[in-house]
Scaffold this motif. Structure first.
Motif, PDB file in Angstrom:
ATOM      1  N   THR A 231      12.236  17.934 -54.269  1.00 30.85           N
ATOM      2  CA  THR A 231      13.186  16.899 -53.924  1.00 30.85           C
ATOM      3  C   THR A 231      13.195  17.014 -52.473  1.00 30.85           C
ATOM      4  OG1 THR A 231      14.508  17.291 -56.220  1.00 30.85           O
ATOM      5  CG2 THR A 231      15.523  16.115 -53.947  1.00 30.85           C
ATOM      6  N   LYS A 232      13.146  15.867 -51.520  1.00 25.99           N
ATOM      7  CA  LYS A 232      13.239  15.956 -50.182  1.00 25.99           C
ATOM      8  C   LYS A 232      14.611  16.413 -49.528  1.00 25.99           C
ATOM      9  CE  LYS A 232      11.796  13.338 -46.300  1.00 25.99           C
ATOM     10  NZ  LYS A 232      10.994  12.144 -45.610  1.00 25.99           N
ATOM     11  N   VAL A 233      14.459  17.035 -48.573  1.00 28.55           N
ATOM     12  CA  VAL A 233      15.788  17.429 -48.181  1.00 28.55           C
ATOM     13  C   VAL A 233      16.190  16.334 -47.107  1.00 28.55           C
ATOM     14  CG1 VAL A 233      17.126  19.055 -46.844  1.00 28.55           C
ATOM     15  CG2 VAL A 233      15.376  19.926 -48.439  1.00 28.55           C
ATOM     16  N   ASN A 234      17.514  15.693 -47.243  1.00 27.13           N
ATOM     17  CA  ASN A 234      17.797  14.784 -46.300  1.00 27.13           C
ATOM     18  C   ASN A 234      18.666  15.401 -45.268  1.00 27.13           C
ATOM     19  OD1 ASN A 234      18.582  12.397 -44.837  1.00 27.13           O
ATOM     20  ND2 ASN A 234      20.038  11.895 -46.499  1.00 27.13           N
ATOM     21  N   THR A 235      18.131  15.818 -44.192  1.00 32.25           N
ATOM     22  CA  THR A 235      18.794  16.611 -43.116  1.00 32.25           C
ATOM     23  C   THR A 235      19.520  15.917 -42.235  1.00 32.25           C
ATOM     24  OG1 THR A 235      16.789  16.515 -41.653  1.00 32.25           O
ATOM     25  CG2 THR A 235      16.997  18.173 -42.948  1.00 32.25           C
ATOM     26  N   LYS A 236      19.310  14.627 -42.089  1.00 35.10           N
ATOM     27  CA  LYS A 236      20.337  13.633 -41.465  1.00 35.10           C
ATOM     28  C   LYS A 236      20.329  14.021 -39.912  1.00 35.10           C
ATOM     29  CE  LYS A 236      23.510  12.136 -45.092  1.00 35.10           C
ATOM     30  NZ  LYS A 236      24.840  12.508 -45.448  1.00 35.10           N
ATOM     31  N   ASP A 237      19.075  14.112 -39.378  1.00 36.81           N
ATOM     32  CA  ASP A 237      19.053  14.750 -37.834  1.00 36.81           C
ATOM     33  C   ASP A 237      18.297  13.640 -36.972  1.00 36.81           C
ATOM     34  OD1 ASP A 237      16.458  14.566 -38.966  1.00 36.81           O
ATOM     35  OD2 ASP A 237      15.794  16.657 -38.482  1.00 36.81           O
ATOM     36  N   ASP A 238      18.427  12.361 -37.201  1.00 44.47           N
ATOM     37  CA  ASP A 238      17.591  11.671 -36.404  1.00 44.47           C
ATOM     38  C   ASP A 238      16.359  12.022 -35.782  1.00 44.47           C
ATOM     39  OD1 ASP A 238      19.903  10.027 -36.795  1.00 44.47           O
ATOM     40  OD2 ASP A 238      20.996  10.798 -34.864  1.00 44.47           O
ATOM     41  N   GLY A 239      15.507  12.547 -36.650  1.00 37.99           N
ATOM     42  CA  GLY A 239      14.102  12.732 -36.338  1.00 37.99           C
ATOM     43  C   GLY A 239      13.910  14.015 -35.592  1.00 37.99           C
ATOM     44  N   TYR A 240      15.184  15.055 -35.276  1.00 33.81           N
ATOM     45  CA  TYR A 240      15.051  16.221 -34.693  1.00 33.81           C
ATOM     46  C   TYR A 240      14.117  17.086 -35.076  1.00 33.81           C
ATOM     47  CZ  TYR A 240      16.197  20.371 -31.939  1.00 33.81           C
ATOM     48  OH  TYR A 240      16.351  21.434 -31.033  1.00 33.81           O
ATOM     49  N   ILE A 241      13.825  17.458 -36.362  1.00 33.13           N
ATOM     50  CA  ILE A 241      13.174  18.270 -36.738  1.00 33.13           C
ATOM     51  C   ILE A 241      11.406  17.762 -36.696  1.00 33.13           C
ATOM     52  CG2 ILE A 241      12.341  19.422 -38.965  1.00 33.13           C
ATOM     53  CD1 ILE A 241      15.079  19.676 -39.860  1.00 33.13           C
ATOM     54  N   GLU A 242      11.528  16.626 -37.171  1.00 35.77           N
ATOM     55  CA  GLU A 242      10.014  15.963 -36.849  1.00 35.77           C
ATOM     56  C   GLU A 242       9.481  15.949 -35.488  1.00 35.77           C
ATOM     57  OE1 GLU A 242       7.574  11.551 -37.833  1.00 35.77           O
ATOM     58  OE2 GLU A 242       9.864  11.956 -37.972  1.00 35.77           O
ATOM     59  N   GLN A 243      10.258  15.668 -34.544  1.00 39.93           N
ATOM     60  CA  GLN A 243       9.848  15.744 -33.190  1.00 39.93           C
ATOM     61  C   GLN A 243       9.771  17.358 -32.708  1.00 39.93           C
ATOM     62  OE1 GLN A 243       9.153  13.387 -31.048  1.00 39.93           O
ATOM     63  NE2 GLN A 243       9.929  11.665 -32.005  1.00 39.93           N
ATOM     64  N   SER A 244      10.244  18.350 -33.392  1.00 43.35           N
ATOM     65  CA  SER A 244      10.325  19.566 -32.909  1.00 43.35           C
ATOM     66  C   SER A 244       9.117  20.301 -33.587  1.00 43.35           C
ATOM     67  CB  SER A 244      11.562  20.389 -33.098  1.00 43.35           C
ATOM     68  OG  SER A 244      12.844  19.945 -32.703  1.00 43.35           O
ATOM     69  N   GLU A 245       8.738  19.875 -34.780  1.00 40.98           N
ATOM     70  CA  GLU A 245       7.385  20.252 -35.622  1.00 40.98           C
ATOM     71  C   GLU A 245       7.754  21.959 -36.264  1.00 40.98           C
ATOM     72  OE1 GLU A 245       3.800  20.119 -33.875  1.00 40.98           O
ATOM     73  OE2 GLU A 245       4.029  18.189 -32.971  1.00 40.98           O
ATOM     74  N   LEU A 246       7.834  21.754 -37.477  1.00 45.02           N
ATOM     75  CA  LEU A 246       8.375  23.024 -38.270  1.00 45.02           C
ATOM     76  C   LEU A 246       7.047  24.055 -37.981  1.00 45.02           C
ATOM     77  CD1 LEU A 246       8.886  21.310 -41.712  1.00 45.02           C
ATOM     78  CD2 LEU A 246      10.727  21.952 -39.826  1.00 45.02           C
ATOM     79  N   THR A 247       7.535  25.283 -37.947  1.00 43.26           N
ATOM     80  CA  THR A 247       6.362  26.540 -37.998  1.00 43.26           C
ATOM     81  C   THR A 247       6.897  27.513 -39.117  1.00 43.26           C
ATOM     82  OG1 THR A 247       7.968  27.511 -36.264  1.00 43.26           O
ATOM     83  CG2 THR A 247       6.196  26.008 -35.592  1.00 43.26           C
ATOM     84  N   SER A 248       8.260  27.856 -39.335  1.00 45.57           N
ATOM     85  CA  SER A 248       8.672  28.972 -40.252  1.00 45.57           C
ATOM     86  C   SER A 248      10.018  28.786 -40.810  1.00 45.57           C
ATOM     87  CB  SER A 248       8.305  30.340 -39.520  1.00 45.57           C
ATOM     88  OG  SER A 248       8.978  30.427 -38.250  1.00 45.57           O
ATOM     89  N   CYS A 249      10.261  29.692 -41.609  1.00 41.87           N
ATOM     90  CA  CYS A 249      11.579  29.653 -42.480  1.00 41.87           C
ATOM     91  C   CYS A 249      11.965  30.888 -43.011  1.00 41.87           C
ATOM     92  CB  CYS A 249      11.553  28.416 -43.397  1.00 41.87           C
ATOM     93  SG  CYS A 249      12.988  28.482 -44.566  1.00 41.87           S
ATOM     94  N   ARG A 250      13.362  31.163 -42.766  1.00 39.91           N
ATOM     95  CA  ARG A 250      13.800  32.294 -43.426  1.00 39.91           C
ATOM     96  C   ARG A 250      15.151  32.092 -44.107  1.00 39.91           C
ATOM     97  NH1 ARG A 250      11.463  37.483 -42.817  1.00 39.91           N
ATOM     98  NH2 ARG A 250       9.377  37.019 -42.136  1.00 39.91           N
ATOM     99  N   TRP A 251      15.680  32.671 -45.284  1.00 39.33           N
ATOM    100  CA  TRP A 251      16.812  32.281 -45.872  1.00 39.33           C
ATOM    101  C   TRP A 251      17.766  33.256 -45.247  1.00 39.33           C
ATOM    102  CZ3 TRP A 251      19.115  29.184 -49.501  1.00 39.33           C
ATOM    103  CH2 TRP A 251      18.284  28.215 -50.124  1.00 39.33           C
ATOM    104  N   ILE A 252      18.965  33.182 -44.813  1.00 37.26           N
ATOM    105  CA  ILE A 252      19.755  34.150 -44.009  1.00 37.26           C
ATOM    106  C   ILE A 252      20.848  34.642 -45.047  1.00 37.26           C
ATOM    107  CG2 ILE A 252      21.414  34.504 -42.190  1.00 37.26           C
ATOM    108  CD1 ILE A 252      18.211  33.807 -41.661  1.00 37.26           C
ATOM    109  N   SER A 253      21.371  33.748 -45.965  1.00 36.52           N
ATOM    110  CA  SER A 253      22.294  33.795 -46.988  1.00 36.52           C
ATOM    111  C   SER A 253      22.058  32.972 -48.069  1.00 36.52           C
ATOM    112  CB  SER A 253      23.904  33.854 -46.466  1.00 36.52           C
ATOM    113  OG  SER A 253      24.107  32.604 -45.943  1.00 36.52           O
ATOM    114  N   ASN A 254      23.039  32.828 -49.025  1.00 32.38           N
ATOM    115  CA  ASN A 254      22.768  31.741 -50.284  1.00 32.38           C
ATOM    116  C   ASN A 254      23.057  30.652 -49.776  1.00 32.38           C
ATOM    117  OD1 ASN A 254      21.987  33.679 -51.917  1.00 32.38           O
ATOM    118  ND2 ASN A 254      24.194  34.004 -52.870  1.00 32.38           N
ATOM    119  N   ASN A 255      23.841  30.622 -48.339  1.00 32.89           N
ATOM    120  CA  ASN A 255      24.201  28.929 -47.930  1.00 32.89           C
ATOM    121  C   ASN A 255      23.595  28.793 -46.458  1.00 32.89           C
ATOM    122  OD1 ASN A 255      26.209  28.585 -50.317  1.00 32.89           O
ATOM    123  ND2 ASN A 255      27.611  29.875 -49.183  1.00 32.89           N
TER     124      ASN A 255
END
Length: 917
Positions: A231-255
């Motif tokens: 399911t696609k995540v709707n971040t409502k970020d006005d294209g910020y993530i797309e312009q920044s380009e993803l590289t990595s990810c980490r869970w910090i807590s359950n939320n």
């Protein structure tokens, strides 16, 4: 254009996300050794709290205080740490593990497999006792139980691009974007619910729910994977993530989730809503927006690897930074929240934090009546190949990124070739002019009774973003040294004079350079001391209540503090004397008493009232005024209560004292320090302001402003135990930590400990106790090392614990070791001596009682036996009684021992010779 638009989106959206909550608390960590390469690929933490970093030169290990580099034969791309703290390494040289022989100070790389391709091993994953390593061409399986290696080649004419776990299954992706699962030693293609025609950049499993994962794709899109469905995540970020380009990810807590980007820093997502919670980038304190790698620790901290080292982000700490908002200039000097607005004073002026709303106005055309809209045919234009190339370049820039995983290892086309292709000019192509379409003919009646369409434009105003910026207070000039609160307004002063501030605007009360001032809200009175050595008293006058000077007094001293103790009494403190002022019937103040004060270090002296007495405190001592005797007396009790006074600061009429361990606030009732232990996180505190219980504002020497909610901070015990880093002999030789055993001749030992702590706490202290030598704990010390000289033979238990700046004490850690005596002090040697001397006594005794032809030999044997026995007794006595104070004392001790041994010698001689004297 692409980078410009990315920067624009970055700035707008960062302001919007920051809101007035402030930014996360950051601490920066960097190694000062030029031998360490700044390029890092992975950050992991073991169960002991140590940080391991995949570095271009090997594996970096960090404990919060010191850096160590484990050299490897090639660059390291990934680090995997098992639950048993076994560190596996994957990189250019293949894969292997780290082995420790003499404690944490000496680690070495042990290769397991080195016959790999030119790109090496790219990634490592673990499932149970199986460790998986992946290269472009091969999947390797290392079994810890049997220490064997298996390998599986990639499908024919294909390459592996990534390896990850989803819903407990190990999946691999190839260059043609096919997903394979590994089962029973074979690869089988599966769909796995992953979006088609995408490369998976990363996957991150939920900390507690293993069936939920977050996926990042090469198209800069995020997907939730739940029970095999994407399911696609709707971040409502006005294209910020797309312009920044993803590289990595980490869970910090359950939320909370941290997303690393190529050009936009770190984006924090709310795992419940999918919305962006916070952005940490260059504007909010991150040294660089390009994130090399992300890591997380067991204290809910996020580690960001960048070109300038590492930054730890602490979303869990209730500290928020307010100095990153734009608009403010100068060094921070004062802070005051007032009527839901934050005011700050700096070396250049006074500012307030203002909310700026950005609206977007759009016009929408509405057709009320008329013909249906007829689309006119497009007119073709002449286009050269250059124009087409430019348009194609724009389309390429607007297209979504198609990046493969591990792109940092793959070759790219040269920029010169791309530039040459985009700027290549070709001959223009002639395009024939289109034939204009004839206008539609309208009938006579149609032209009369039907009107043309009526166009109406409606204006729509939409809120695009909310950002915060500091704005200067209009009318204020010069430095703002302090801010006081009046009834319905603020008071501030400095080099530009004295000002009253209302609703972001200042009105000048006095133009002279103000050095120190205070105000009394109840009586609406202001006291100001200027650089002309004049004390001015202001009060409201006239029907409009305008401020005016009611009294002035010349004082030839450098006044640093003004304290109004009651309606008729004011105390001024200078660096060499204190002055008591009283107000007469004509409302004029005059000096009634001048008292000299001992101030050998020329410190600032501040005044406060406690239990009805007026106190004066400096960084070396504390005094109080005896009204009966009219003298200043030392207060030993409060000095004992405060401890060693190292620093005193005055901030918003509160006096703060630092005794080297923690901060305390002096009040009328007692010394208050509840909730103040959180101040141990901050270095070089310049000013403090208490908004209400548990809420503080702090400015630091690094020009940072923080809001602290200490009531929201739960004082957890020390999270990481103390670790023994190394043990060295007197000659500096590293000794094995496990089953430590040394000879008594080499019993001078030096121990060094580490306590992994990355929160930036100050004042961590250590305490030691060595059972076998002493049962008493040492005093708390900041030294993480201790040494013992010439320990006697025996068994020892070294206990160590730490205390951090918050007052939390860790559990005791035990290090057991033995000091082995020399062989002539061992039990078996004593037994041999007893047998030998017993036999010698027996032989001598028998020979002396027989008539023998060897009388001379018997006498020599008797004499030798006496000497050996007496020497043994004397040596045993000296081992217990000899001191190491001086040779003279040792001589007298040996003489006393000889006198005591003499009667024993006579008895033995009688016994051996069999004669009586």
């Amino acid at each position: 254009m692409k980078y410009a638009s990315a920067f624009f989106v970055l700035m707008i959206y960062t302001f919007m996300c920051s809101a007035q909550e402030g930014d996360y608390f950051l601490t920066h960590h960097a190694y000062d050794d030029n031998r360490y390469d700044p390029e890092n690929f992975d950050v992991e933490q073991d169960s002991n709290g140590l940080i391991y970093i995949a570095n271009k030169g090997g594996v970096l290990r960090y404990d919060g205080r010191s850096w160590d580099l484990v050299r490897c034969p090639g660059s390291v791309y990934d680090v995997l740490i098992t639950p048993k703290n076994q560190v596996y390494v994957a990189g250019k040289m293949g894969f292997g593990y780290l082995q420790y022989t003499t404690g944490l100070a000496n680690a070495s790389y042990i290769p397991l497999f080195s016959k790999v391709g030119p790109d090496g091993i790219l990634k490592a994953e673990q499932r149970n006792d199986s460790i998986f390593f992946i290269s472009n061409q091969t999947l390797y399986l290392y079994l810890e139980s049997t220490k064997t290696i298996r390998s599986i080649r990639a499908p024919e004419s294909n390459e592996f691009t990534n390896m990850f776990f989803l819903s407990g299954s190990l999946l691999l992706q190839t260059q043609d974007k096919t997903i394979y699962t590994y089962r029973k030693g074979k690869l089988r293609p599966v769909h796995a619910g992953i979006p088609k025609d995408t490369w998976i950049l990363f996957t991150a499993r939920h900390p507690t729910n293993k069936s939920v994962s977050l996926i990042g794709t090469d198209q800069n899109e995020l997907y939730w994977m739940r029970n095999g469905k994407a399911t696609k995540v709707n971040t409502k970020d006005d294209g910020y993530i797309e312009q920044s380009e993803l590289t990595s990810c980490r869970w910090i807590s359950n939320n909370l989730i941290a997303i690393g980007t190529l050009r936009g820093g770190v984006v924090f997502l709310n795992a419940t809503t999918g919305a962006i919670d916070k952005i940490v980038n260059y504007r909010t304190g991150l040294p660089d927006n390009e994130v090399y790698a992300l890591g997380n620790d067991r204290d809910l901290g996020v580690w960001v690897a960048h070109a300038y080292g590492f930054t730890r982000i602490a979303p869990d700490l209730p500290f928020r930074c307010y100095s990153n908002f734009p608009g403010m200039e100068g060094n921070l000097l004062a802070v005051m929240p007032f009527e839901n607005t934050l005011y700050v004073g700096t070396s250049t002026g006074m500012y307030f934090l203002n909310e700026v709303k950005d609206y977007q106005t759009t016009l929408k055309q509405v057709v009320i009546k008329g013909y249906p809209k007829v689309n006119k045919p497009a007119v073709k234009e002449k286009k050269s190949a250059t124009t087409a190339a430019v348009n194609q370049s724009v389309e390429d820039k607007n297209a979504k990124s198609k990046r493969k995983p591990f792109s940092f290892l793959r070759s790219r086309k040269k920029k010169e070739e791309a530039l040459q292709q985009s700027t290549e000019v070709k001959e223009p192509v002639e395009v024939k002019k289109p034939i204009e379409e004839k206008k539609q003919k309208e009938g006579f009646l149609r032209r009369i009774f039907l009107r043309k369409p009526k166009k109406v434009f409606e204006r729509h105003r939409e809120l695009k973003s909310i950002r915060y910026t500091y704005k200067p207070v209009v009318g204020f000039s010069g430095k703002s040294i302090s801010i006081k609160q009046l009834k319905g307004s603020l008071l501030s002063g400095g080099t530009g004079g004295l000002f009253e501030i209302k609703e972001g605007k200042a009105s000048q009360l006095d133009g002279d350079n103000t050095l120190v001032f205070t105000c009394d809200v109840s009586s609406a009175t202001i006291f100001s001391f200027t650089d002309g050595h004049v004390l001015k008293v202001f009060s409201r006058q006239g029907a409009k209540g305008q401020w005016g000077i009611t009294s002035s007094l010349k004082i030839e001293d450098d006044i640093v503090h003004i304290n109004r103790t009651n309606e008729k009494e004011v105390w001024l403190t200078g660096r060499s004397a204190v002055y008591q002022l009283k107000c007469g019937s004509d409302n004029q103040y005059s000096i009634t008493q001048t008292l000299r004060i001992e101030n050998p270090f020329n410190d600032e002296v501040y005044s406060f009232v406690r239990n009805g007495k007026v106190y004066f405190i400096a960084s070396h001592d504390c005094f109080y005024y005896d009204a009966g005797r009219k003298v200043l007396l030392h207060d030993r009790e409060i000095v004992k209560q405060l401890g060693k006074i190292e620093r005193v600061i005055l901030s918003n009429e509160n006096i703060w004292v630092f005794n080297g361990d923690h901060w305390m606030c002096l009040s009328d009732d007692a010394v208050q320090h509840e909730g103040l232990n959180v101040l141990g996180f901050f270095k070089q505190i310049q000013s403090l302001y208490v908004q209400h219980a548990g809420e503080f504002w702090v400015t630091t020497g690094t020009n940072e402003l923080y809001r602290i909610s200490s009531s929201k901070y739960s004082e957890a015990p020390v999270s990481h135990k103390v670790l023994l880093k190394e043990v060295r002999s007197k000659g500096g030789e590293l000794l094995p930590v496990r089953d430590l055993q040394v000879d008594q001749d080499n019993s001078s030992l030096a121990f060094e400990f580490v306590h992994p702590d990355y929160r930036g706490l100050l004042g961590t202290q250590y305490q030691y106790k060595l059972n076998g030598l002493s049962d008493q704990w040492t005093a708390w010390t900041p030294n993480a090392s201790l040494s013992y000289q010439l320990l006697p033979a025996g068994s020892y238990d070294l206990h160590v614990r730490i205390r951090d700046a918050l007052g939390s004490v860790s559990e005791e850690q035990l290090i057991h070791f033995n000091v082995v005596p020399p062989y002539w002090k061992t039990s078996w040697f004593y037994l041999l001596e007893i047998i030998f001397f017993g036999a010698l006594l027996g032989i001598t005794f028998r020979l002396n009682r027989k008539e023998s032809r060897y009388e001379f030999v018997t006498r020599i044997l008797t004499f030798l036996t006496l000497i050996l026995i007496i020497e043994l007794i004397q040596n045993l006595a000296e081992s217990y009684w000899t001191t190491n104070t001086s040779p003279v004392i040792n001589f007298f001790v040996q003489a006393v021992i000889a006198l005591l041994v003499y009667p024993i010698e006579k008895i033995l001689r009688k016994f051996l010779s069999g004669k009586t004297e």
